[in-house]
Design a protein around this motif. Structure first.
Motif, mmCIF file in Angstrom:
data_model
loop_
_atom_site.group_PDB
_atom_site.id
_atom_site.type_symbol
_atom_site.label_atom_id
_atom_site.label_comp_id
_atom_site.label_asym_id
_atom_site.label_seq_id
_atom_site.Cartn_x
_atom_site.Cartn_y
_atom_site.Cartn_z
ATOM 1 N N GLY A 772 51.742 39.436 22.606
ATOM 2 C CA GLY A 772 50.562 39.497 23.455
ATOM 3 C C GLY A 772 49.749 38.226 23.334
ATOM 4 N N ILE A 773 48.730 38.133 24.159
ATOM 5 C CA ILE A 773 47.899 36.934 24.193
ATOM 6 C C ILE A 773 46.437 37.347 24.341
ATOM 7 C CG2 ILE A 773 48.006 36.636 26.706
ATOM 8 C CD1 ILE A 773 48.239 33.610 26.196
ATOM 9 N N VAL A 774 45.551 36.568 23.732
ATOM 10 C CA VAL A 774 44.107 36.725 23.913
ATOM 11 C C VAL A 774 43.634 35.499 24.669
ATOM 12 C CG1 VAL A 774 41.878 36.922 22.792
ATOM 13 C CG2 VAL A 774 43.854 38.120 21.852
ATOM 14 N N ALA A 775 43.160 35.713 25.874
ATOM 15 C CA ALA A 775 42.869 34.585 26.755
ATOM 16 C C ALA A 775 41.609 34.855 27.549
ATOM 17 C CB ALA A 775 44.039 34.330 27.702
ATOM 18 N N ASN A 776 41.005 33.789 28.050
ATOM 19 C CA ASN A 776 39.928 33.898 29.011
ATOM 20 C C ASN A 776 40.510 33.556 30.373
ATOM 21 O OD1 ASN A 776 37.030 34.499 28.803
ATOM 22 N ND2 ASN A 776 36.826 32.641 30.020
ATOM 23 N N ILE A 777 40.397 34.477 31.309
ATOM 24 C CA ILE A 777 40.902 34.267 32.659
ATOM 25 C C ILE A 777 39.707 34.082 33.585
ATOM 26 C CG2 ILE A 777 42.296 35.203 34.536
ATOM 27 C CD1 ILE A 777 43.874 36.769 32.522
ATOM 28 N N THR A 778 39.738 33.013 34.376
ATOM 29 C CA THR A 778 38.611 32.686 35.250
ATOM 30 C C THR A 778 39.090 32.524 36.680
ATOM 31 O OG1 THR A 778 37.493 31.543 33.427
ATOM 32 C CG2 THR A 778 36.722 31.063 35.651
ATOM 33 N N SER A 779 38.348 33.126 37.599
ATOM 34 C CA SER A 779 38.537 32.898 39.026
ATOM 35 C C SER A 779 37.543 31.829 39.474
ATOM 36 C CB SER A 779 38.282 34.200 39.794
ATOM 37 O OG SER A 779 37.964 33.931 41.146
ATOM 38 N N ALA A 780 38.039 30.851 40.243
ATOM 39 C CA ALA A 780 37.160 29.779 40.739
ATOM 40 C C ALA A 780 37.475 29.509 42.205
ATOM 41 C CB ALA A 780 37.347 28.504 39.923
ATOM 42 N N ASP A 781 36.440 29.128 42.945
ATOM 43 C CA ASP A 781 36.590 28.753 44.363
ATOM 44 C C ASP A 781 37.156 29.895 45.190
ATOM 45 O OD1 ASP A 781 35.753 26.188 43.558
ATOM 46 O OD2 ASP A 781 37.815 25.592 43.143
ATOM 47 N N ALA A 782 36.784 31.133 44.883
ATOM 48 C CA ALA A 782 37.266 32.281 45.641
ATOM 49 C C ALA A 782 36.649 32.293 47.036
ATOM 50 C CB ALA A 782 36.935 33.578 44.908
ATOM 51 N N THR A 783 37.412 32.779 48.003
ATOM 52 C CA THR A 783 36.920 32.824 49.385
ATOM 53 C C THR A 783 36.451 34.215 49.786
ATOM 54 O OG1 THR A 783 39.150 33.246 50.232
ATOM 55 C CG2 THR A 783 38.464 30.930 50.025
ATOM 56 N N ALA A 784 36.713 35.215 48.955
ATOM 57 C CA ALA A 784 36.322 36.579 49.300
ATOM 58 C C ALA A 784 36.141 37.394 48.030
ATOM 59 C CB ALA A 784 37.387 37.232 50.201
ATOM 60 N N GLN A 785 35.411 38.499 48.154
ATOM 61 C CA GLN A 785 35.319 39.422 47.032
ATOM 62 C C GLN A 785 36.665 40.100 46.863
ATOM 63 O OE1 GLN A 785 31.697 41.582 46.767
ATOM 64 N NE2 GLN A 785 32.620 43.321 45.694
ATOM 65 N N SER A 786 37.155 40.134 45.616
ATOM 66 C CA SER A 786 38.527 40.557 45.397
ATOM 67 C C SER A 786 38.658 41.163 44.011
ATOM 68 C CB SER A 786 39.472 39.350 45.558
ATOM 69 O OG SER A 786 40.824 39.704 45.354
ATOM 70 N N TYR A 787 39.894 41.390 43.602
ATOM 71 C CA TYR A 787 40.182 41.696 42.214
ATOM 72 C C TYR A 787 41.491 41.033 41.823
ATOM 73 C CZ TYR A 787 43.468 45.361 43.756
ATOM 74 O OH TYR A 787 44.501 46.039 44.336
ATOM 75 N N ILE A 788 41.581 40.671 40.545
ATOM 76 C CA ILE A 788 42.790 40.081 39.978
ATOM 77 C C ILE A 788 43.316 41.039 38.918
ATOM 78 C CG2 ILE A 788 43.615 38.243 38.439
ATOM 79 C CD1 ILE A 788 41.843 36.305 39.986
ATOM 80 N N THR A 789 44.603 41.244 38.941
ATOM 81 C CA THR A 789 45.259 42.056 37.922
ATOM 82 C C THR A 789 46.249 41.193 37.167
ATOM 83 O OG1 THR A 789 45.071 44.060 39.256
ATOM 84 C CG2 THR A 789 46.698 44.081 37.481
ATOM 85 N N ALA A 790 46.204 41.254 35.825
ATOM 86 C CA ALA A 790 47.177 40.567 34.971
ATOM 87 C C ALA A 790 47.893 41.622 34.148
ATOM 88 C CB ALA A 790 46.482 39.550 34.075
ATOM 89 N N TRP A 791 49.221 41.493 34.003
ATOM 90 C CA TRP A 791 50.014 42.505 33.311
ATOM 91 C C TRP A 791 51.295 41.863 32.782
ATOM 92 C CZ3 TRP A 791 50.202 41.460 38.393
ATOM 93 C CH2 TRP A 791 51.450 41.447 39.034
ATOM 94 N N PRO A 792 52.057 42.571 31.943
ATOM 95 C CA PRO A 792 53.283 41.984 31.391
ATOM 96 C C PRO A 792 54.305 41.727 32.494
ATOM 97 C CG PRO A 792 52.622 43.943 30.163
ATOM 98 C CD PRO A 792 51.783 43.900 31.376
ATOM 99 N N ALA A 793 54.781 40.490 32.566
ATOM 100 C CA ALA A 793 55.800 40.156 33.567
ATOM 101 C C ALA A 793 57.025 41.038 33.368
ATOM 102 C CB ALA A 793 56.178 38.684 33.459
ATOM 103 N N GLY A 794 57.632 41.402 34.477
ATOM 104 C CA GLY A 794 58.826 42.238 34.416
ATOM 105 C C GLY A 794 58.552 43.703 34.593
ATOM 106 N N LEU A 795 57.284 44.128 34.511
ATOM 107 C CA LEU A 795 56.915 45.521 34.738
ATOM 108 C C LEU A 795 56.221 45.638 36.087
ATOM 109 C CD1 LEU A 795 55.435 46.525 31.257
ATOM 110 C CD2 LEU A 795 57.779 46.823 32.076
#
Length: 844
Positions: A772-795
């Motif tokens: 696993g990883i402990v990270a800071n994920i940042t959205s920048a220069d977004a054009t709309a209100q949204s959501y981002i999902t991060a998950w284990p690749a392959g699932l």
């Protein structure tokens, strides 16, 4: 806190002056009770004289004359033997015995003040001639009405007070003291012979590296190169190897030192001035008075100078050390200072020493000024001490403790032969058996033996062991949230907003429930409050270079929180940097990582994100927005992959949705008192996510409280801590992905409904086997209100979110994420956005 009073096993003498200073009140030197100085050694007397040959002190007394054994003046910055720095432990030192000679009977008293400024008055009635007196200060039955303060707790002022004579007259009568002992009840009445008198010379209150010396030119005033400006009320007569000498001739004389660069007050805070004054002692606002000095400083871009509280100065020559990093932060400032900014958390452009406030003429010699950090070492440190008694045949044991004022230390040297003069033991950071000790701030004490006699001396300052810290597999210990920093109120030592391109060094080891040693990383909820410009905060280990990462991104006027998991520097601190404008900063600790396995296990099991609470649809058993003052007691065990038993804490991504007012969310273990801390700050209408590492409370639950308005709450579990799982390895923060410039991924924004799969476990700094990883994920220069999902690749992509982008506003969130084959899947729902990933550690 001052050093505690040593018990009988550590002090045969059992006398306050001997135990505290290694210097009994035997009047062999002027430090015992300074002679000839009105207000210092005595008040209302006809003079005070020390006979060096006889070892006596004589006061030409009249009614209301005093002899000051322990003295203080209240509103001041204490130095030397001031009772504010060295209060008497009245529960240990309960008796006062002394040898006194007088020519006729007197009415006298021992008067004392405790730290609450309550006065006690214990009368006694000496007779003519030379006698030894022994008084039990706990017996207040004879104290007059209004002066019956019990002799208990801490006393910062103790003195002899002379009343009249039995006949009621007020003749001038000499009071001669041979010795005085403020002692334990089990200690001898008379001064014991043949005892060592240990004094620890270093480490001491003057600290370590001096800022001017480190820059190549100490402030010794040997030339004008040390001086930026001389005040108009100073006449200089000479400048050379002895310092700068002259005359002050108005009540605003000062010498401004030439700073080598904008000063970092988070590091340099121990100010020592070595200065000589002529004339008499007086505080009066008249010629011959104004015997108080002060330091003053001008911050970079600051509107005005800040000044310290009074520093009481004496005639004669004295080195005075003042710790400018006071607790509370504002205590360093004079009550009449317009800008009470404290000392830390700013950059200092100019600094001066104000010699006195005497409106008349007074001779002075300013010999040196030093501004030093705490003594520290990476490999070795010389601990020096002496036996002031000059006896032969003594041995010494040396101990260190992280608990200032306590005799609970680890022995680092045993049976050292004590020689005359200065003795040196070079400490390599080990116990006396050779076992390596952890980094930490250590207070030193030496226990000296000579036959059956024993005496103990404590260091007046600490030494910090700062061995380089490699990435260390670690275990998590959750805490009930506690506030470490609030620049709005001065909590943590900072009393001003963090300025543009300014960093502050925040002590974390030893604060808020975090232990002083064996700490590898700290977990804090950090909030930027009301920034004046768009910018970001960076948090990283103290003592390391500032990385190109961000933890919190903000625009003007926002209140933006984010969880921060960051390696702790070798000095037990973390740095916080502000990129733009001014912003208040709040930091609440919620846990820490340690290289010692805790009882609960402290190992992390990352999980694919799973929704366990959604008040919009009733997930988790709660339906409908949480009202102001409302709380949710959420079951977090037995759901979303968390086991039904054995989890000590959970990692939850908590989202505030559709809030109707400005407020905050506090998350804490169910069954415990709600702390004064926040995990979310929100404004009406904005959807905000924040990761929470929450200690599991009673019933396997955590509580969430809403302060204002109403809001929906969403929580996705992403992992848990227990006795099984992987250890966390903190690393120096590093940017792994930035789609704005192509770092770690294709260059360009992530479009609507698109996803990408960055590989993060590439060996630098995350190894390929990482789970696993402990990270800071940042959205920048977004054009709309949204959501981002991060998950284990392959699932398959889960029905959960990691953060919620908004147009034209950078949005960060920390994430504890399970990796799939060393990679993440990252999905953007609406519009387009750049994605930045900064790593702070990984899970084995």
């Amino acid at each position: 806190a001052p050093a505690a009073a040593p018990g009988a096993a550590l002090s045969t003498s059992g006398d306050y002056a001997t135990d505290t200073f290694g210097d009994p009140w035997d009047f062999s030197n002027d430090d015992d009770v300074p002679p000839n100085y009105q207000l210092i050694g005595s008040e209302n007397s006809g003079g005070i004289v020390r006979d060096a040959n006889a070892g006596t002190l004589t006061v030409h007394s009249r009614n209301n004359s005093t002899i000051k054994l322990v003295r203080t003046w209240g509103l001041e910055l204490p130095w030397g033997r001031d009772g504010l720095l060295h209060p008497v432990d009245a529960d240990t030192y309960t008796k006062i015995s002394f040898s006194m000679c007088i020519a006729q009977p007197l009415h006298m008293a021992v008067d004392y003040w405790n730290t609450a400024n309550q006065m006690g008055l214990h009368p006694f009635y000496p007779t003519a001639g030379c006698h030894i007196y022994d008084i039990d200060l706990r017996d207040i039955s004879g104290n007059p009405p209004g002066y019956q303060t019990p002799w208990t707790g801490s006393m910062n002022r103790v003195e002899f007070l002379r009343g009249g004579t039995p006949s009621g007259t007020d003749p001038l009568v000499d009071i001669t003291l041979d010795w005085v002992r403020l002692r334990r009840s089990d200690a001898p009445r008379d001064p014991p012979a043949g005892l060592p008198l240990p004094q620890l010379l270093s480490p001491n209150e003057q600290g370590g590296t001096d800022v001017a010396t480190a820059a190549g030119n100490s402030w010794d005033f040997a030339s004008l190169a040390d001086i930026y400006e001389i005040g108009k009320d100073v006449r200089v007569d000479s400048l050379g190897s002895g310092g700068i000498s002259g005359v002050t001739q108005g009540n605003d004389p000062y010498i401004e030192m030439r700073l080598p660069a904008p000063l970092d007050p988070d590091r340099y805070h121990r100010a020592t001035v070595d200065v000589c004054y002529g004339g008499d002692m007086s505080f009066a606002n008249a010629p011959g008075g104004g015997m108080n000095g002060r330091f003053a400083w001008l911050p970079v871009g600051g509107p005005a100078w800040s000044e310290t509280q009074d520093i009481i100065i004496y005639p004669g020559c004295h080195p005075m050390t003042i710790d400018l990093a006071t607790t509370p932060a504002g205590a360093v400032n004079d009550e009449n200072t317009m800008f009470k900014r404290g000392w830390r958390g700013q950059r200092i452009a100019r600094m001066r020493y104000d010699l006195n406030e005497d409106p008349g003429v007074r001779n002075f010699t300013l010999r040196s000024v030093k501004l030093a950090d705490d003594a520290n070492f990476a490999t070795t440190f010389p601990i020096t001490f002496t036996d002031a008694a000059g006896l032969s045949g003594s041995t010494a044991d040396i101990y260190v403790t992280t608990n200032r004022g306590q005799f609970d230390g680890t022995r680092i040297a045993a049976g050292l032969a004590v020689t005359s003069g200065t003795n040196t033991f070079v400490w390599a950071g080990n116990t006396d058996s050779g076992q390596s000790m952890p980094n930490g701030t250590y207070w030193v004490y030496v226990v000296m033996h000579r036959g059956s006699g024993v005496a103990t001396a404590c260091s007046t300052g600490p030494v910090r062991m700062e061995k380089p810290v490699p990435p260390t597999p670690s275990y998590f210990v959750p805490l009930t949230p506690a506030r470490l920093l609030d620049t709005r109120s001065g909590i943590g030592g900072n009393l001003v907003p963090l300025g543009q391109q300014i960093s502050t060094s925040l002590p974390v080891a030893g604060f808020g429930g975090v232990p002083a040693t064996h700490v590898t990383a700290v977990v804090m909820n950090v909030t930027a409050v009301s920034p004046t410009q768009p910018g970001f905060l960076t948090v990283w280990p103290s003592g390391e270079g500032q990385p190109v990462v961000s933890n919190i991104n903000f625009v003007a006027g926002q209140v933006v929180p984010n969880l921060v998991t960051v390696k702790v520097g070798a000095d037990g601190r973390v740095n916080i940097y502000n990129s733009s404008g001014d912003t208040d900063v709040v930091a609440d600790v919620v846990g820490y990582y340690t290289d010692l396995a805790p009882p609960g296990g402290g190992l992390f099991t990352p999980l694919p994100p799973a929704r366990v609470l959604d008040t919009r649809d009733g997930t988790g058993g709660f339906s409908g927005a949480v009202p102001a003052g409302g709380r949710v007691d959420l079951t977090v065990t037995g759901v979303g992959g968390v086991p039904g038993a054995g989890a000590s804490a959970v990692a939850l991504n908590v989202t505030v949705d559709q809030p109707t007012a400005e407020g905050f969310i506090t998350t804490w273990p169910t069954g415990e008192s709600m702390p004064t801390a926040s995990t979310h700050n929100f404004v009406p209408g904005l959807t905000v996510a924040n990761l929470v590492l929450a200690k599991v409370g009673s019933g396997g639950k955590v509580s969430l409280f809403n302060s204002a308005g109403s809001t929906h709450l969403v929580a996705d579990v992403v992992g848990y801590f227990s006795a099984s799982g992987g250890r966390f390895v903190p690393v120096t923060p590093k940017r792994l992905v930035d789609t704005r410039d192509g770092t770690g991924a294709s260059r360009g924004p992530i479009g609507q409904g698109q996803q990408f799969t960055p590989r993060l476990a590439d060996g630098s700094p995350v190894p390929a086997p990482a789970n696993g990883i402990v990270a800071n994920i940042t959205s920048a220069d977004a054009t709309a209100q949204s959501y981002i999902t991060a998950w284990p690749a392959g699932l398959g992509r889960p029905g959960a979110s990691t953060l919620n982008p908004r147009p034209n506003v950078p949005v960060p969130n920390q994430a504890y994420l399970k990796l799939g084959g060393g990679s993440l899947g990252v999905f953007n729902a609406t519009g387009s956005t750049a994605v930045i990933i900064d790593v702070f550690g990984y899970i084995e």
